[in-house]
Design a protein around this motif. Structure first.
Motif, short mmCIF file in Angstrom:
data_model
loop_
_atom_site.label_atom_id
_atom_site.label_comp_id
_atom_site.label_asym_id
_atom_site.label_seq_id
_atom_site.Cartn_x
_atom_site.Cartn_y
_atom_site.Cartn_z
N PRO A 87 0.82 -1.23 -0.12
CA PRO A 87 -0.05 0.39 -0.12
C PRO A 87 1.37 1.60 -0.22
CG PRO A 87 -0.58 -1.41 1.19
CD PRO A 87 0.50 -2.01 0.40
N GLU A 88 2.41 1.21 0.62
CA GLU A 88 2.63 2.36 0.53
C GLU A 88 3.45 3.07 -0.72
OE1 GLU A 88 2.99 -0.02 2.77
OE2 GLU A 88 5.10 -0.51 3.57
N ASP A 89 3.35 2.10 -1.70
CA ASP A 89 3.53 1.91 -2.87
C ASP A 89 2.78 2.93 -3.88
OD1 ASP A 89 5.42 -1.38 -3.42
OD2 ASP A 89 6.18 0.08 -2.75
N THR A 90 1.47 3.35 -2.57
CA THR A 90 0.37 4.38 -3.82
C THR A 90 1.39 5.63 -3.59
OG1 THR A 90 -1.39 2.67 -2.71
CG2 THR A 90 -1.48 5.34 -3.75
N ALA A 91 0.79 5.53 -5.10
CA ALA A 91 1.24 7.56 -5.28
C ALA A 91 1.66 7.34 -7.23
CB ALA A 91 2.98 7.32 -5.03
N VAL A 92 1.58 8.38 -7.56
CA VAL A 92 1.53 8.87 -9.47
C VAL A 92 3.06 9.38 -9.28
CG1 VAL A 92 1.13 10.46 -11.08
CG2 VAL A 92 -0.55 10.65 -9.07
N TYR A 93 3.49 7.80 -10.43
CA TYR A 93 4.79 7.86 -11.09
C TYR A 93 4.81 8.11 -12.15
CZ TYR A 93 5.48 3.62 -7.41
OH TYR A 93 5.32 3.26 -6.35
N TYR A 94 5.91 8.90 -12.45
CA TYR A 94 6.59 9.89 -13.30
C TYR A 94 8.14 9.38 -13.76
CZ TYR A 94 3.59 13.65 -11.18
OH TYR A 94 1.89 14.26 -10.77
N CYS A 95 8.08 9.30 -15.09
CA CYS A 95 9.14 8.81 -15.87
C CYS A 95 10.09 9.93 -16.12
CB CYS A 95 8.83 8.71 -17.75
SG CYS A 95 10.40 8.46 -18.88
N ASN A 96 11.55 10.08 -16.05
CA ASN A 96 11.87 10.96 -16.25
C ASN A 96 12.75 10.93 -17.27
OD1 ASN A 96 14.97 12.25 -15.45
ND2 ASN A 96 13.26 14.29 -14.89
N ALA A 97 13.21 11.66 -18.42
CA ALA A 97 14.62 11.75 -18.90
C ALA A 97 15.19 12.82 -19.11
CB ALA A 97 14.11 11.03 -20.35
N LEU A 98 16.84 12.38 -19.30
CA LEU A 98 17.90 13.73 -19.65
C LEU A 98 18.20 13.81 -21.04
CD1 LEU A 98 19.44 15.73 -18.57
CD2 LEU A 98 21.65 14.01 -18.09
N ILE A 99 17.52 14.36 -21.76
CA ILE A 99 17.99 13.91 -23.21
C ILE A 99 18.77 15.42 -23.80
CG2 ILE A 99 16.93 14.07 -25.66
CD1 ILE A 99 14.53 12.81 -24.03
N SER A 100 19.99 14.95 -23.99
CA SER A 100 20.95 16.35 -25.26
C SER A 100 21.18 17.49 -23.40
CB SER A 100 19.81 16.64 -26.22
OG SER A 100 19.57 15.89 -27.16
N GLY A 101 21.11 17.07 -22.56
CA GLY A 101 21.34 18.21 -21.37
C GLY A 101 20.51 18.69 -21.26
N GLU A 102 18.69 18.47 -21.12
CA GLU A 102 17.83 18.66 -20.59
C GLU A 102 17.08 18.20 -19.97
OE1 GLU A 102 16.80 22.13 -24.95
OE2 GLU A 102 14.97 21.49 -23.20
N ASN A 103 15.98 18.02 -19.26
CA ASN A 103 14.76 17.55 -18.12
C ASN A 103 13.93 17.54 -19.16
OD1 ASN A 103 16.09 15.83 -16.42
ND2 ASN A 103 15.66 16.98 -14.82
N TYR A 104 13.51 15.76 -18.90
CA TYR A 104 12.02 15.48 -19.66
C TYR A 104 11.56 14.96 -18.85
CZ TYR A 104 13.44 17.44 -23.94
OH TYR A 104 14.03 18.61 -25.17
N TRP A 105 9.75 15.28 -18.19
CA TRP A 105 8.95 14.15 -17.35
C TRP A 105 8.04 13.75 -18.15
CZ3 TRP A 105 10.44 13.27 -12.18
CH2 TRP A 105 11.57 14.67 -11.78
N GLY A 106 7.22 12.52 -17.73
CA GLY A 106 6.07 12.13 -18.39
C GLY A 106 4.80 12.98 -17.38
N GLN A 107 3.48 12.72 -17.79
CA GLN A 107 2.46 13.00 -17.34
C GLN A 107 2.47 12.47 -15.67
OE1 GLN A 107 2.53 11.00 -19.70
NE2 GLN A 107 0.82 9.41 -19.33
N GLY A 108 2.84 11.80 -15.61
CA GLY A 108 2.64 10.95 -14.56
C GLY A 108 1.35 9.24 -15.29
N THR A 109 1.04 8.50 -13.98
CA THR A 109 0.70 7.09 -13.99
C THR A 109 -0.07 6.62 -12.75
OG1 THR A 109 0.25 5.59 -14.98
CG2 THR A 109 2.37 5.52 -14.74
N GLN A 110 -0.98 7.14 -12.39
CA GLN A 110 -1.20 6.62 -10.81
C GLN A 110 -1.01 4.48 -10.97
OE1 GLN A 110 -2.54 8.21 -7.67
NE2 GLN A 110 -2.65 6.61 -7.11
N VAL A 111 -0.55 4.81 -9.71
CA VAL A 111 -0.59 3.12 -9.19
C VAL A 111 -0.95 3.66 -8.00
CG1 VAL A 111 1.13 1.46 -8.45
CG2 VAL A 111 1.92 2.66 -10.36
#
Length: 115
Positions: A87-111
């Motif tokens: 149950p403590e894993d419940t959260a919105v999970y976000y993908c993150n990637a470093l691309i050409s020196g810039e940080n990008y985020w996904g919109q999130g997915t609920q778990v």
């Protein structure tokens, strides 16, 4: 404009499994470090796992042995296999990637893990 798209979240019972995936939209030459973060209600966003382009991984202590991060450099995709969910894993999970020196985020997915 690069966007990261996550999939695979949902509702699962304690002890169950889910697999999250992250893929970029748009043309990308290569991605450096990728990772998964999560944010539970009322809490700060925390780093769950990272994976370098060469495959070196790091994990949040509480998920070690239960979660596995992986990536496919040819497809620029990343996954998070989550087993023995709590149950403590419940959260919105976000993908993150470093691309050409810039940080990008996904919109999130609920778990959500029910007890």
């Amino acid at each position: 404009q690069v966007q990261l798209v996550e999939s695979g979240g949902g509702l699962v019972q304690t002890g169950g499994s889910l697999r999250l995936s992250c893929a970029p939209s748009g043309s990308i030459f290569s991605i450096n470090t990728m990772g998964w973060y999560r944010q539970a209600p009322g809490k700060q966003r925390e780093l769950v796992a990272t994976i370098s382009r060469g495959g070196t991984t790091t994990y949040l202590y509480s998920v070690r042995g239960r979660f596995t991060i992986s990536r496919d450099n040819a497809k620029n995709t990343m996954s998070l296999q989550m087993n023995s969910l709590k149950p403590e894993d419940t959260a919105v999970y976000y993908c993150n990637a470093l691309i050409s020196g810039e940080n990008y985020w996904g919109q999130g997915t609920q778990v959500t893990v029910s007890s």
